[in-house]
Design an enzyme around this catalytic site. Structure first.
Site, PDB file in Angstrom:
ATOM      1  N   LYS A  11     -28.706 -18.632 -24.526  1.00  0.00           N
ATOM      2  CA  LYS A  11     -27.722 -17.717 -26.247  1.00  0.00           C
ATOM      3  C   LYS A  11     -27.518 -16.265 -25.310  1.00  0.00           C
ATOM      4  CE  LYS A  11     -31.694 -19.067 -27.903  1.00  0.00           C
ATOM      5  NZ  LYS A  11     -32.671 -19.573 -27.096  1.00  0.00           N
ATOM      6  N   ARG A  46     -35.499 -20.202 -36.189  1.00  0.00           N
ATOM      7  CA  ARG A  46     -35.901 -20.647 -35.358  1.00  0.00           C
ATOM      8  C   ARG A  46     -37.251 -22.109 -36.140  1.00  0.00           C
ATOM      9  NH1 ARG A  46     -36.004 -17.274 -30.441  1.00  0.00           N
ATOM     10  NH2 ARG A  46     -36.808 -18.472 -28.305  1.00  0.00           N
ATOM     11  N   ARG A 101     -35.172 -15.282 -13.759  1.00  0.00           N
ATOM     12  CA  ARG A 101     -34.101 -14.355 -14.856  1.00  0.00           C
ATOM     13  C   ARG A 101     -34.754 -12.478 -15.006  1.00  0.00           C
ATOM     14  NH1 ARG A 101     -33.594 -16.228 -20.987  1.00  0.00           N
ATOM     15  NH2 ARG A 101     -36.162 -16.360 -21.170  1.00  0.00           N
ATOM     16  N   ARG A 149     -39.642 -10.803 -17.122  1.00  0.00           N
ATOM     17  CA  ARG A 149     -40.257 -11.168 -18.398  1.00  0.00           C
ATOM     18  C   ARG A 149     -40.776 -11.475 -18.322  1.00  0.00           C
ATOM     19  NH1 ARG A 149     -36.326 -14.049 -22.844  1.00  0.00           N
ATOM     20  NH2 ARG A 149     -37.998 -14.997 -23.914  1.00  0.00           N
ATOM     21  N   ARG A 165     -42.810 -22.316 -25.137  1.00  0.00           N
ATOM     22  CA  ARG A 165     -41.725 -21.984 -25.697  1.00  0.00           C
ATOM     23  C   ARG A 165     -41.022 -24.065 -25.590  1.00  0.00           C
ATOM     24  NH1 ARG A 165     -40.184 -17.698 -21.543  1.00  0.00           N
ATOM     25  NH2 ARG A 165     -38.212 -18.046 -23.000  1.00  0.00           N
TER      26      ARG A 165
HETATM   27  P1  ADP Z   1     -36.085 -17.621 -25.419  1.00  0.00           P
HETATM   28  O1  ADP Z   1     -34.971 -18.435 -26.271  1.00  0.00           O
HETATM   29  O2  ADP Z   1     -35.731 -17.443 -23.814  1.00  0.00           O
HETATM   30  O3  ADP Z   1     -37.347 -18.168 -25.797  1.00  0.00           O
HETATM   31  P2  ADP Z   1     -36.448 -15.012 -27.466  1.00  0.00           P
HETATM   32  O4  ADP Z   1     -35.772 -14.034 -25.966  1.00  0.00           O
HETATM   33  O5  ADP Z   1     -35.068 -15.885 -28.186  1.00  0.00           O
HETATM   34  O6  ADP Z   1     -36.403 -15.751 -25.409  1.00  0.00           O
HETATM   35  O7  ADP Z   1     -37.174 -14.892 -27.386  1.00  0.00           O
HETATM   36  C1  ADP Z   1     -38.761 -13.979 -26.441  1.00  0.00           C
HETATM   37  C2  ADP Z   1     -39.856 -14.562 -27.622  1.00  0.00           C
HETATM   38  O8  ADP Z   1     -39.795 -14.337 -28.269  1.00  0.00           O
HETATM   39  C3  ADP Z   1     -40.249 -15.951 -27.973  1.00  0.00           C
HETATM   40  O9  ADP Z   1     -41.326 -17.266 -27.081  1.00  0.00           O
HETATM   41  C4  ADP Z   1     -41.183 -16.239 -29.694  1.00  0.00           C
HETATM   42  O10 ADP Z   1     -42.216 -14.982 -28.672  1.00  0.00           O
HETATM   43  C5  ADP Z   1     -40.385 -14.403 -30.099  1.00  0.00           C
HETATM   44  N1  ADP Z   1     -38.843 -14.694 -30.789  1.00  0.00           N
HETATM   45  C6  ADP Z   1     -37.623 -14.812 -30.550  1.00  0.00           C
HETATM   46  N2  ADP Z   1     -37.301 -15.200 -31.765  1.00  0.00           N
HETATM   47  C7  ADP Z   1     -38.341 -15.416 -32.662  1.00  0.00           C
HETATM   48  C8  ADP Z   1     -37.831 -16.480 -33.987  1.00  0.00           C
HETATM   49  N3  ADP Z   1     -36.630 -16.681 -34.754  1.00  0.00           N
HETATM   50  N4  ADP Z   1     -39.239 -16.470 -34.757  1.00  0.00           N
HETATM   51  C9  ADP Z   1     -41.334 -16.276 -34.073  1.00  0.00           C
HETATM   52  N5  ADP Z   1     -41.019 -15.981 -33.212  1.00  0.00           N
HETATM   53  C10 ADP Z   1     -39.433 -15.588 -31.727  1.00  0.00           C
END
Ligand code: ADP
Length: 281
Positions: free
Chosen positions: A80, A153, A192, A225, A236
């Site tokens: 994404k 999400r 990554r 990360r 996740r």
């Molecule tokens: P990835 O898509 O690889 O999981 P992101 O950078 O989108 O990574 O998200 C990293 C973390 O941030 C998630 O594992 C979660 O803990 C938190 N997070 C991100 N977006 C949301 C969301 N919309 N709702 C709740 N937690 C979120």
């Protein structure tokens, strides 16, 4: 305001947090906009030309004259962030990544960052109220087209976003779902690295930094990360299937969902470009 919507839609949720993150998020936006600097453009140009196969000037106006409001959905590691950063180089769209916003708040130790830190490190979702409040602040600063990556999400997040957009008569234009095989994703996660202040993402195989461990644009150190480890990734992914995947039905029922599939971001990007190409002048 969005926090109010989420409370209305989901009576059990706590009241939204205050808006004390506005300044931080504003700083975050400025960091993101620095991505359009010529240094970054030059650094990424070759990768994008290969991905797209032809040059393309930055496009500003949508065909219908209305700013594009777009979501990118997909499993963790589906690319994404990579697709968002490529889109930004071809179309005048402000990209907001919920993960970047959270990581920046964590790095800056804001109240929201302190609240989010443990959940993010574990690979759990942060509370709907927290993320809705942060995204609300972020969207409030954008006048033109935007895309959201990583938000919503959960169903309450999607409903909160809908309520907010409905209130200002700005419904979503489109929701793009990235479909990538899971073994590709796991590989990608382990390789990554990220530059936290800007959200720039590197991959050791496909998109390595020019100098190992260092951001191409600022020369600052890159970080692996803390949640990019197999255990956190499995959590996740499980969460994605249980909580986020149902959003696909939600948006399909609204008639705004498009799925684009491919084994790599390079295969998916030209499809995405063509899709957006139709929407811009
Ligand atoms: P990835 O898509 O690889 O999981 P992101 O950078 O989108 O990574 O998200 C990293 C973390 O941030 C998630 O594992 C979660 O803990 C938190 N997070 C991100 N977006 C949301 C969301 N919309 N709702 C709740 N937690 C979120």
């Amino acid at each position: 305001m969005l926090g109010r919507f989420i409370s209305q839609n989901n009576g059990g949720l706590r009241q939204t947090l205050g808006r004390n993150n506005g300044a931080r998020v504003g700083a975050a936006s400025r960091c993101q906009s620095s991505l359009s600097s010529s240094a970054t453009a030059a650094a990424d140009e070759s990768a994008d030309s290969v991905a797209l196969g032809r040059p393309s000037p930055l496009r500003h106006r949508t065909r219908d004259g209305v700013p594009l409001r777009m979501l990118i959905l997909g499993a963790p590691g589906a690319g994404k962030g990579t697709q968002s950063s490529r889109i930004r180089k071809h179309f005048d769209i402000t990209a907001v990544s919920s993960g970047d916003v959270l990581r920046r708040n964590i790095a800056e130790q804001t109240p929201s960052g302190l609240l989010a830190k443990e959940a993010v490190a574990r690979g759990d979702l942060v509370s709907d109220d927290l993320i809705v409040s942060l995204i609300e602040s972020e969207l409030g600063t954008i006048a033109g087209s935007w895309l959201l990556d990583g938000f919503p999400r959960t169903l309450p997040q999607a409903q909160a976003l809908d309520s907010m957009l409905l209130a200002t008569n700005q419904p979503l234009s489109t929701v793009v779902n990235l479909v990538v095989p899971e073994d590709t994703i796991l590989n990608r996660i382990v390789e990554r690295y990220v530059h936290v202040p800007s959200g720039r993402v590197y991959n050791l195989t496909y998109n390595p930094p020019r100098v190992p461990g260092v951001d191409d644009v600022t020369g600052e150190p890159l970080e692996h990360r803390p949640d990019d480890n197999p255990e956190s990734f499995r959590r996740r992914l499980k969460q994605y299937h249980a909580v986020t995947e149902p959003l696909l039905e939600y948006y399909a029922a609204k008639g705004v969902l498009t799925s684009l599939a491919g084994p790599t971001s390079d295969v998916i990007f030209p499809q995405l470009y063509d899709y957006l190409d139709d929407k811009f002048e």
